[in-house]
Design an enzyme around this catalytic site. Sequence first.
Site, PDB file in Angstrom:
ATOM      1  N   GLY A   1      20.636   6.891 -21.432  1.00  0.00           N
ATOM      2  CA  GLY A   1      20.481   5.583 -21.096  1.00  0.00           C
ATOM      3  C   GLY A   1      20.649   4.437 -21.607  1.00  0.00           C
ATOM      4  N   ARG A   2      19.976   4.343 -23.398  1.00  0.00           N
ATOM      5  CA  ARG A   2      20.886   3.590 -23.877  1.00  0.00           C
ATOM      6  C   ARG A   2      20.767   4.290 -25.472  1.00  0.00           C
ATOM      7  NH1 ARG A   2      15.699  -0.822 -25.029  1.00  0.00           N
ATOM      8  NH2 ARG A   2      14.025   1.000 -24.681  1.00  0.00           N
TER       9      ARG A   2
ATOM     10  N   LYS B   1      19.786   2.454 -30.410  1.00  0.00           N
ATOM     11  CA  LYS B   1      18.754   2.339 -29.842  1.00  0.00           C
ATOM     12  C   LYS B   1      18.663   0.997 -28.771  1.00  0.00           C
ATOM     13  CE  LYS B   1      14.193   2.782 -27.867  1.00  0.00           C
ATOM     14  NZ  LYS B   1      12.782   3.607 -28.284  1.00  0.00           N
TER      15      LYS B   1
ATOM     16  N   ASP C   1       9.603  13.778 -20.985  1.00  0.00           N
ATOM     17  CA  ASP C   1      10.547  13.476 -21.816  1.00  0.00           C
ATOM     18  C   ASP C   1      10.716  12.277 -22.848  1.00  0.00           C
ATOM     19  OD1 ASP C   1       9.887  11.064 -19.302  1.00  0.00           O
ATOM     20  OD2 ASP C   1      11.656  10.090 -20.899  1.00  0.00           O
TER      21      ASP C   1
ATOM     22  N   ASP D   1       9.243   7.319 -28.864  1.00  0.00           N
ATOM     23  CA  ASP D   1      10.098   6.333 -27.867  1.00  0.00           C
ATOM     24  C   ASP D   1       8.279   5.356 -27.401  1.00  0.00           C
ATOM     25  OD1 ASP D   1      12.166   6.825 -27.172  1.00  0.00           O
ATOM     26  OD2 ASP D   1      10.941   8.326 -26.115  1.00  0.00           O
TER      27      ASP D   1
END
Length: 477
Positions: free
Chosen positions: A88-89, A109, A244, A254
Amino acid sequence: MQIAFDNSYTTLPDRFYSAVPPSPVSDPQLIALNEGLAATLGLDANALRSPEGLAMLAGNALPDGAAGIAQAYAGHQFGGWVPQLGDGRALLLGEVVGRDGKRRDIQLKGSGPTPYSRMGDGRAWLGPVLREYIVSEAMAALGIPTTRALAAVSTGDPVHRERVFPGAVLTRVASSHIRVGTFQYFAAREDGEALQALTDHAISRHYPEAQGPLGLLASVVEAQADLITKWMGVGFIHGVMNTDNMSVAGETIDYGPCAFLDAYHPQTVFSSIDRMGRYAYGKQPEIAVWNLAQLATALLPLMGADRDKAIEQATEVVQGFADSFAAAWDRVFAAKLGLDTPREGDAAMAYDLLRRMALGEADFTRTFRALTGPDPKAARAEFKDPTAFDAWVTGWQARIEHIPHTKRIAAMQAVNPALIPRNHRMEEAIQAALKGDFAPFHRLNAALATPFAEPADSDLMQAPEPEEEVRATFCGT
């Protein structure tokens, strides 16, 4: 800007990703460039510092041969199923084969919205970018499989969260960005063709010795057992172990609300969104098994027509995590205690120390590092009640008395870091950066590059004072 991209993910069907350009920013400025990593990737650091290189790192221009894709995936977030997530980003620029022969992704990112942004702005603010840069590079220096940070760039544009922050873009490097949630995405859609293509791609890229989906599952189980053990060995708490956020390559990925233990306790949680303690320090092995079970479930359609047999085989593989983790944990903590050859009772000795550390609110990193010194009893100062340590240390000293003093110290100091990215030091660096002062950020990064050596700035080793403690960390999304 010339980069020898060799993209393999874009050879997969179009439904694996969405091609999308990054959104330009108004005033990109380079904060940090990881020249050592650039050299490993075969990239010219001077070219990356040039206007053309900065334009790429900021997302203002895609170089020739770039993929420019946002990857699709799904996932369980805090146990709840979300059928579509995706980048999403983030934007995958492409893949390069480095000077060491290894293939890696280069990803931006914070580069703007994608079809997976779910009404989000697709941006990142300065704090999480600096945090991920610091922690991912520290983890690499600690010898823990991880994504890496190639560059951090400020954008000159505001990002709106609970208040307005300066924007930034991180250039992230990974063995791949294939997640457990990537497999779940196609399994949930009953897309057997895509699931097979993804499995073949993951095997080819990460585990060429693996045979079929069951072999892939077994390889991921072993990689995750090794990874989680290494997290535990340095007191790392990921904070958001959703499916995820689990890489099938066995890398830490992440870095959102991640943190390192100060005072040891297995139930420690820093993540502001982990209100039930699902991802507490001591629960990380259990959650890894839960996530691996989701991967196994996603792979079942590829394991043959006999579903009962497939479930039995996959279950056995996932349950193998427990033995692999236990063996790895024993090795890691035996090394931390300087135990050269395994003996019965070693694991119990390590668990007993941890139990006493929890009761005594002893600092995790400082306690183990103090045990490496000429006088291991210096560790007693870390305990609220030093007599609890005294009751343990006599047995440990008897256990190591046959090991030459200098050999033991050298071995222990090679696995017990003097320095970790302390939460309060990262917060100090972020707050200074928000005022335009990046000196604390650069000082911290420089020291963390050699975490097993005594740092020149001894203050970086200190546990936080009560007023300095960081009790909550945040995702930044």
